[in-house]
Motif scaffolding. Structure first.
Motif, PDB file in Angstrom:
ATOM      1  N   ASP A  60      19.913  56.986  27.531  1.00 42.10           N
ATOM      2  CA  ASP A  60      21.040  57.630  28.225  1.00 42.10           C
ATOM      3  C   ASP A  60      20.604  58.010  29.634  1.00 42.10           C
ATOM      4  OD1 ASP A  60      23.015  57.883  25.959  1.00 42.10           O
ATOM      5  OD2 ASP A  60      21.257  58.859  25.079  1.00 42.10           O
ATOM      6  N   ILE A  61      19.376  58.500  29.746  1.00 42.56           N
ATOM      7  CA  ILE A  61      18.831  58.840  31.065  1.00 42.56           C
ATOM      8  C   ILE A  61      17.432  58.253  31.165  1.00 42.56           C
ATOM      9  CG2 ILE A  61      18.338  60.705  32.707  1.00 42.56           C
ATOM     10  CD1 ILE A  61      19.850  62.618  30.829  1.00 42.56           C
ATOM     11  N   HIS A  62      17.174  57.559  32.253  1.00 39.19           N
ATOM     12  CA  HIS A  62      15.814  57.062  32.494  1.00 39.19           C
ATOM     13  C   HIS A  62      15.360  57.591  33.849  1.00 39.19           C
ATOM     14  CE1 HIS A  62      12.955  53.476  33.539  1.00 39.19           C
ATOM     15  NE2 HIS A  62      12.299  54.550  33.165  1.00 39.19           N
ATOM     16  N   ALA A  63      14.306  58.397  33.857  1.00 43.31           N
ATOM     17  CA  ALA A  63      13.738  58.891  35.116  1.00 43.31           C
ATOM     18  C   ALA A  63      12.461  58.130  35.394  1.00 43.31           C
ATOM     19  CB  ALA A  63      13.441  60.383  35.005  1.00 43.31           C
ATOM     20  N   GLN A  64      12.293  57.694  36.637  1.00 40.79           N
ATOM     21  CA  GLN A  64      11.114  56.904  36.997  1.00 40.79           C
ATOM     22  C   GLN A  64      10.267  57.668  38.017  1.00 40.79           C
ATOM     23  OE1 GLN A  64      13.707  53.192  37.627  1.00 40.79           O
ATOM     24  NE2 GLN A  64      11.813  52.314  36.840  1.00 40.79           N
ATOM     25  N   PRO A  65       9.353  58.499  37.521  1.00 42.24           N
ATOM     26  CA  PRO A  65       8.568  59.305  38.449  1.00 42.24           C
ATOM     27  C   PRO A  65       7.434  58.516  39.107  1.00 42.24           C
ATOM     28  CG  PRO A  65       7.835  59.733  36.212  1.00 42.24           C
ATOM     29  CD  PRO A  65       8.970  58.746  36.112  1.00 42.24           C
ATOM     30  N   ARG A  66       6.996  59.029  40.232  1.00 40.05           N
ATOM     31  CA  ARG A  66       5.753  58.518  40.817  1.00 40.05           C
ATOM     32  C   ARG A  66       4.623  58.867  39.848  1.00 40.05           C
ATOM     33  NH1 ARG A  66       2.065  61.492  44.362  1.00 40.05           N
ATOM     34  NH2 ARG A  66       3.611  63.088  44.777  1.00 40.05           N
ATOM     35  N   PRO A  67       3.776  57.890  39.478  1.00 44.12           N
ATOM     36  CA  PRO A  67       2.707  58.188  38.523  1.00 44.12           C
ATOM     37  C   PRO A  67       1.880  59.392  38.955  1.00 44.12           C
ATOM     38  CG  PRO A  67       2.844  55.833  38.872  1.00 44.12           C
ATOM     39  CD  PRO A  67       3.802  56.461  39.849  1.00 44.12           C
ATOM     40  N   GLY A  68       1.566  60.217  37.980  1.00 47.05           N
ATOM     41  CA  GLY A  68       0.726  61.387  38.244  1.00 47.05           C
ATOM     42  C   GLY A  68       1.503  62.648  38.576  1.00 47.05           C
ATOM     43  N   THR A  69       2.847  62.591  38.558  1.00 48.19           N
ATOM     44  CA  THR A  69       3.620  63.776  38.964  1.00 48.19           C
ATOM     45  C   THR A  69       4.437  64.389  37.821  1.00 48.19           C
ATOM     46  OG1 THR A  69       5.571  62.488  39.634  1.00 48.19           O
ATOM     47  CG2 THR A  69       3.869  62.861  41.319  1.00 48.19           C
ATOM     48  N   ASP A  70       4.110  64.039  36.585  1.00 50.71           N
ATOM     49  CA  ASP A  70       4.920  64.515  35.446  1.00 50.71           C
ATOM     50  C   ASP A  70       4.945  66.037  35.331  1.00 50.71           C
ATOM     51  OD1 ASP A  70       5.609  61.899  33.818  1.00 50.71           O
ATOM     52  OD2 ASP A  70       3.584  61.711  34.584  1.00 50.71           O
ATOM     53  N   GLY A  71       3.836  66.678  35.709  1.00 46.01           N
ATOM     54  CA  GLY A  71       3.786  68.135  35.622  1.00 46.01           C
ATOM     55  C   GLY A  71       4.878  68.768  36.472  1.00 46.01           C
ATOM     56  N   ALA A  72       5.077  68.222  37.660  1.00 51.51           N
ATOM     57  CA  ALA A  72       6.116  68.759  38.547  1.00 51.51           C
ATOM     58  C   ALA A  72       7.490  68.579  37.903  1.00 51.51           C
ATOM     59  CB  ALA A  72       6.053  68.061  39.901  1.00 51.51           C
ATOM     60  N   LEU A  73       7.685  67.430  37.269  1.00 48.36           N
ATOM     61  CA  LEU A  73       8.970  67.157  36.620  1.00 48.36           C
ATOM     62  C   LEU A  73       9.242  68.176  35.502  1.00 48.36           C
ATOM     63  CD1 LEU A  73      11.338  65.243  36.636  1.00 48.36           C
ATOM     64  CD2 LEU A  73      10.041  63.650  35.251  1.00 48.36           C
ATOM     65  N   ALA A  74       8.220  68.432  34.702  1.00 48.67           N
ATOM     66  CA  ALA A  74       8.384  69.400  33.602  1.00 48.67           C
ATOM     67  C   ALA A  74       8.664  70.793  34.161  1.00 48.67           C
ATOM     68  CB  ALA A  74       7.127  69.416  32.735  1.00 48.67           C
ATOM     69  N   LEU A  75       7.991  71.146  35.248  1.00 52.09           N
ATOM     70  CA  LEU A  75       8.239  72.460  35.856  1.00 52.09           C
ATOM     71  C   LEU A  75       9.660  72.526  36.417  1.00 52.09           C
ATOM     72  CD1 LEU A  75       4.718  72.838  37.416  1.00 52.09           C
ATOM     73  CD2 LEU A  75       5.811  74.594  35.984  1.00 52.09           C
ATOM     74  N   GLY A  76      10.143  71.414  36.958  1.00 50.41           N
ATOM     75  CA  GLY A  76      11.524  71.354  37.441  1.00 50.41           C
ATOM     76  C   GLY A  76      12.501  71.557  36.284  1.00 50.41           C
ATOM     77  N   MET A  77      12.179  70.963  35.117  1.00 54.70           N
ATOM     78  CA  MET A  77      13.042  71.171  33.937  1.00 54.70           C
ATOM     79  C   MET A  77      13.060  72.647  33.554  1.00 54.70           C
ATOM     80  SD  MET A  77      12.084  67.927  31.506  1.00 54.70           S
ATOM     81  CE  MET A  77      13.048  68.519  30.088  1.00 54.70           C
ATOM     82  N   LEU A  78      11.878  73.273  33.571  1.00 54.89           N
ATOM     83  CA  LEU A  78      11.827  74.701  33.215  1.00 54.89           C
ATOM     84  C   LEU A  78      12.603  75.536  34.215  1.00 54.89           C
ATOM     85  CD1 LEU A  78       8.182  75.383  31.929  1.00 54.89           C
ATOM     86  CD2 LEU A  78      10.303  75.319  30.616  1.00 54.89           C
ATOM     87  N   ASN A  79      12.533  75.143  35.486  1.00 56.19           N
ATOM     88  CA  ASN A  79      13.295  75.860  36.516  1.00 56.19           C
ATOM     89  C   ASN A  79      14.784  75.874  36.147  1.00 56.19           C
ATOM     90  OD1 ASN A  79      15.157  75.491  38.977  1.00 56.19           O
ATOM     91  ND2 ASN A  79      13.354  76.456  39.910  1.00 56.19           N
ATOM     92  N   VAL A  80      15.304  74.736  35.725  1.00 56.06           N
ATOM     93  CA  VAL A  80      16.726  74.635  35.382  1.00 56.06           C
ATOM     94  C   VAL A  80      17.005  75.383  34.071  1.00 56.06           C
ATOM     95  CG1 VAL A  80      18.594  73.027  34.805  1.00 56.06           C
ATOM     96  CG2 VAL A  80      16.912  72.414  36.567  1.00 56.06           C
ATOM     97  N   ILE A  81      16.160  75.155  33.076  1.00 49.75           N
ATOM     98  CA  ILE A  81      16.406  75.762  31.755  1.00 49.75           C
ATOM     99  C   ILE A  81      16.361  77.291  31.854  1.00 49.75           C
ATOM    100  CG2 ILE A  81      15.392  76.048  29.432  1.00 49.75           C
ATOM    101  CD1 ILE A  81      14.655  73.021  29.598  1.00 49.75           C
ATOM    102  N   ILE A  82      15.387  77.810  32.589  1.00 54.65           N
ATOM    103  CA  ILE A  82      15.293  79.269  32.708  1.00 54.65           C
ATOM    104  C   ILE A  82      16.374  79.779  33.664  1.00 54.65           C
ATOM    105  CG2 ILE A  82      13.803  81.198  33.410  1.00 54.65           C
ATOM    106  CD1 ILE A  82      11.405  79.591  32.359  1.00 54.65           C
ATOM    107  N   GLY A  83      16.537  79.083  34.794  1.00 57.58           N
ATOM    108  CA  GLY A  83      17.553  79.506  35.779  1.00 57.58           C
ATOM    109  C   GLY A  83      18.948  79.542  35.186  1.00 57.58           C
ATOM    110  N   GLU A  84      19.265  78.579  34.329  1.00 59.60           N
ATOM    111  CA  GLU A  84      20.622  78.507  33.763  1.00 59.60           C
ATOM    112  C   GLU A  84      20.688  79.148  32.372  1.00 59.60           C
ATOM    113  OE1 GLU A  84      22.083  74.453  34.037  1.00 59.60           O
ATOM    114  OE2 GLU A  84      21.642  74.336  36.173  1.00 59.60           O
TER     115      GLU A  84
END
Ligand SMILES: Nc1nc2c(c(=O)[nH]1)N[C@H]1C(S)=C(S)[C@@H](COP(=O)(O)OP(=O)(O)OC[C@H]3O[C@@H](n4cnc5c(=O)[nH]c(N)nc54)[C@H](O)[C@@H]3O)O[C@H]1N2
Ligand SMILES: Nc1nc2c(c(=O)[nH]1)N[C@H]1C(S)=C(S)[C@@H](COP(=O)(O)OP(=O)(O)OC[C@H]3O[C@@H](n4cnc5c(=O)[nH]c(N)nc54)[C@H](O)[C@@H]3O)O[C@H]1N2
Ligand code: SF4
Ligand SMILES: [Mo]
Length: 690
Positions: free
Chosen positions: A207-231
């Protein structure tokens, strides 16, 4: 002619699929998947189905050999054991036991708990603390990350999930057994999210495919937490009762806005929001984490901590369809840890790699070994036994490793084949394949929610004079004078000893439960009675243990040592991001390329490159290109495909000539685990000069 059938387990990946092997006149004539086996339900992938080609390969090592100049001389097992025992004793007397090391590969880890156990029994009795395995770059990192956060190791449960987040995992190639499980799970129509720089088979269904720059998954997970906690998409009751440090985490993730994370990861901000909302709103949600890609990054430990947090904060921890824990078998420990002497390599720098919260792994960080050998600081390494591993193909920074291995006075390699690593040895020992030996398979609980064990059974007699690994370590132990602690005649007796506390026996697992046995039931929300096995008894969003070590107590994204952001100057010369090691189905690391039926499926090494990037460098499909990093260059064929994002190249590991590890760096990138950054380094691509 009579045909005998033996139920055993495949060992050509971590799935350990149940396999029925048919034997006539002492030869395996056919294999098929065991119909009722809970790991594979009767199926075998092409590797498993053609596994007898490996067993009967004309290239198999047949007897022990010693190197004399450039040639090999056949010797007896007795001479081999005598020589090894004498050398090891000499090293111990002159330099101390820490100057002899043992390195184990993936096959030792999947082989079964008996062989690993006996190797550690031997090294403990000898006294060396320097035992390495591929866990220096695979799996251990996530184990530490999980235990630091929730006190235990949890796994995904896709078959019961409403959302499946596949993060850096491509079961189609790396784990067909898991691919079959995913098919069953997807038939129930959950939301599917895939995070991978490549369009894998699962990504194409997502349903959703995100294609990150290799080595940046930690930032992506932190971005998810930003949204989950913020909302406020979290499970406030769980957080209140079972976590420590939520307020600090909430404050900390404010800086990782989707916009900022989009800049780091190249994933659009709206996609990050959509992933976070889908994950949090469609519970239970489970994360299927690749076995190594998130570990082989500078943020390795933080990445795994973040995944546990995503599960915990959204209320998916220890519930069916979320993160679950599988019971383990109770067995006797082969080890004598108090007999170890000296300081293991890496203990001071990476104490958590050695043990966490009283759970001792007791292994040294292998990424430090080449430098240690070359520098002899703090002590020289004089002897090494490498068993079931081909570091010259699989460990990073091949050129440096070669110099290091060549410096060792006495190098022994035990393998099925004369590998690139074996060619550097002073002695090679022929190993029996998985059809030729017995061991206990206990991998299922780490791969599936499957509390199950099985005896991998000896189906045929060892080919030539090859020996089971267990037998070698037992016999070497006896030669060294440790016979009292190796009282067993056959490996099966040692396994029986180990099995005692479980109530199971080799005989039972052979006669009554040849296809394996359940060892317990899945249990959920165990923490409601037992709490969490962390110092605080709760999920540690803020980690005192990390704070005490001077590391980031809250999960933090760190750029890899080589990235366009961390080294913009270097990126001018090496402008492309390289990810290495994505699995290809027919091979297991460096194995099976010498098996014609497998090689035909994937004849030569390729570099995957996006058409936009290819055009920029004047490269066309099928061109030979030279890929270089600061450490070296390799020539490889270009595969131009829009299945990978622009600016990123992907090369599998394990090839002989186009050995991607000539390009990689062994320097520890994650300051907590010591893992190298094999996903995300800087390289350049040029058309090969004629
Ligand atoms: N056929 C085969 N099967 C194997 C093995 C093998 O050698 N051959 N090896 C076994 C072993 S030991 C292991 S550890 C497992 C590993 O198996 P997996 O965990 O599936 O790992 P990979 O295939 O290395 O990578 C999975 C996906 O991660 C993506 N990826 C690469 N870099 C990044 C990144 O930085 N971020 C993200 N999000 N994704 C990234 C790749 O594009 C790839 O599609 O496979 C096991 N199974
Ligand atoms: N660049 C890059 N490098 C990587 C990775 C990556 O993603 N990128 N992945 C890393 C990972 S996750 C892992 S796990 C490692 C794997 O690294 P290794 O474990 O070194 O990989 P293999 O090539 O499978 O080596 C296993 C060797 O054992 C031999 N063998 C098979 N069966 C037996 C047996 O029963 N006994 C003995 N004694 N020998 C046997 C095989 O012939 C083979 O030579 O590779 C790592 N290397
Ligand atoms: S998926 Fe294939 S290689 Fe892996 S254990 Fe099963 S049959 Fe063997
Ligand atoms: Mo691995």
């Amino acid at each position: 002619m009579t045909t005998k059938m033996v139920k055993t387990a495949c060992q050509l990946c971590s799935g350990c699929c149940g396999m029925n092997a048919y034997v006539e006149d002492g030869k395996i004539v056919r294999v098929e998947g065991t119909p009722d086996h809970p790991a594979n339900h009767g199926k075998l992938c092409p590797k498993g189905a053609t596994s007898t080609d490996m067993v009967y390969s004309p290239q198999r090592l047949q007897y022990p050999m010693k190197r004399e100049g450039d040639s090999w001389t056949r010797i007896s097992w007795d001479e081999a054991l005598d020589t090894i025992a004498t050398k090891l004793q000499k090293v111990k007397d002159e330099f101390g036991p820490q100057s002899a090391v043992v390195a184990m590969g993936m096959v030792q880890l999947t082989q079964g708990i008996g062989s690993q156990g006996l190797i550690r029994r031997f090294t403990d009795l000898y006294g060396t603390p320097n035992v390495f395995s591929v866990d220096s770059m695979c799996f251990r990192c996530r184990l530490i990350g999980h235990i630091l956060t929730s006190g235990k190791y949890s796994i995904a449960d896709p078959e019961n999930a409403k959302t499946i987040l596949v993060w850096a995992n491509n079961p189609e190639d790396s784990a067909p057994y898991y691919g079959w499980l995913m098919q069953r799970a997807l038939a129930k129509k959950p939301k599917l999210i895939v995070i991978d720089p490549r369009k894998t088979a699962l990504a194409k269904k997502a349903d959703i495919h995100a294609q990150p720059r290799p080595g940046t998954d930690g930032a992506l997970a932190l971005g998810m937490l930003n949204v989950i906690i913020g909302e406020k998409l979290y499970d406030a009751a769980f957080i209140e009762k079972y976590t420590v440090g939520f307020d600090k985490l909430a404050e900390h993730v404010k800086q990782y806005t989707p916009e900022k994370v989009a800049e780091i990861t190249w994933v659009p901000a709206d996609t990050i929001r959509e992933i976070a909302r889908t994950f949090a709103r469609n519970q239970p949600a489970t994360i299927v984490q690749g076995t190594n890609p998130l570990d082989q990054q500078a943020s390795g430990i933080h990445n795994s901590r973040l995944l546990v947090m995503l599960e915990c904060l959204t209320g998916s921890f220890e519930v069916p369809g979320g993160y679950v824990t599988t019971p383990a078998l109770r067995i006797s420990d082969f080890r004598f840890p108090d007999k170890m002497q000296g300081t293991p390599i890496g203990l001071e720098k990476f104490p958590l790699f050695y043990g966490v919260f009283g759970r001792m792994f007791g292994e040294s960080q292998g990424m430090l070994l080449p430098e240690l050998i070359l520098s002899e600081n703090p002590y020289p390494i004089k002897a090494a036994i490498i068993s079931g591993s081909n570091p010259m193909a699989t460990w990073p920074n091949t050129n440096k490793l070669r110099r290091a291995l060549q410096k060792i006075d006495f190098l022994v390699v035990m393998d099925l084949f004369l590998t690139e690593t074996a060619k550097l040895a002073h002695m090679v020992l022929p190993a029996a394949s998985f059809f030729e030996r017995t061991d206990l398979v206990d991998m299922y609980r780490l791969m599936f929610p499957l509390p199950y064990v099985m005896l991998r059974k000896k189906v045929i007699e060892p080919v030539g004079e090859s020996w089971a690994d267990l037998k070698f370590w037992m016999e070497l132990g006896k030669k060294m004078g440790y016979g009292e602690n190796f009282p067993w005649k056959e490996p099966e007796e040692a396994i029986d000893w180990m099995l005692k506390p479980s109530g199971l026996t080799v005989k039972q697992l052979t006669d009554e439960k040849p296809e394996g046995a359940y060892i317990g039931n899945m249990r959920y929300k165990i923490y409601e009675q037992k709490g969490f096995q962390t110092p605080s008894g709760k999920v540690e969003l803020f980690s005192e243990a990390l704070a005490k070590m001077g590391r980031e107590a809250l999960p933090t994204f760190k750029e890899n040592p080589e990235s366009p952001v961390s080294q913009p100057d270097l990126a001018r010369e090496y402008p492309l991001v390289l990810t290495t090691g994505a699995r290809i189905l027919p091979f297991l690391h460096s194995q099976l390329r010498n098996i014609p039926r497998m090689r035909r499926r994937f004849p030569e090494a390729v570099v995957e490159v996006n058409p936009v990037t290819a055009a920029k460098y004047g490269v066309k499909e099928g061109d030979m290109v030279t890929i270089s990093t600061k450490r070296g260059s390799i020539d490889v064929k270009a595969k131009v495909t829009s299945d990978i994002i622009p600016g990123v190249l992907n090369i599998a590991h394990g090839w002989g000539e186009a050995n991607v590890n000539v390009l990689t760096d062994e320097t520890p990138a994650d300051t907590i685990s010591g893992y190298p950054a094999l996903k995300g380094l800087l390289c350049k691509m040029e058309k090969k000069k004629a």
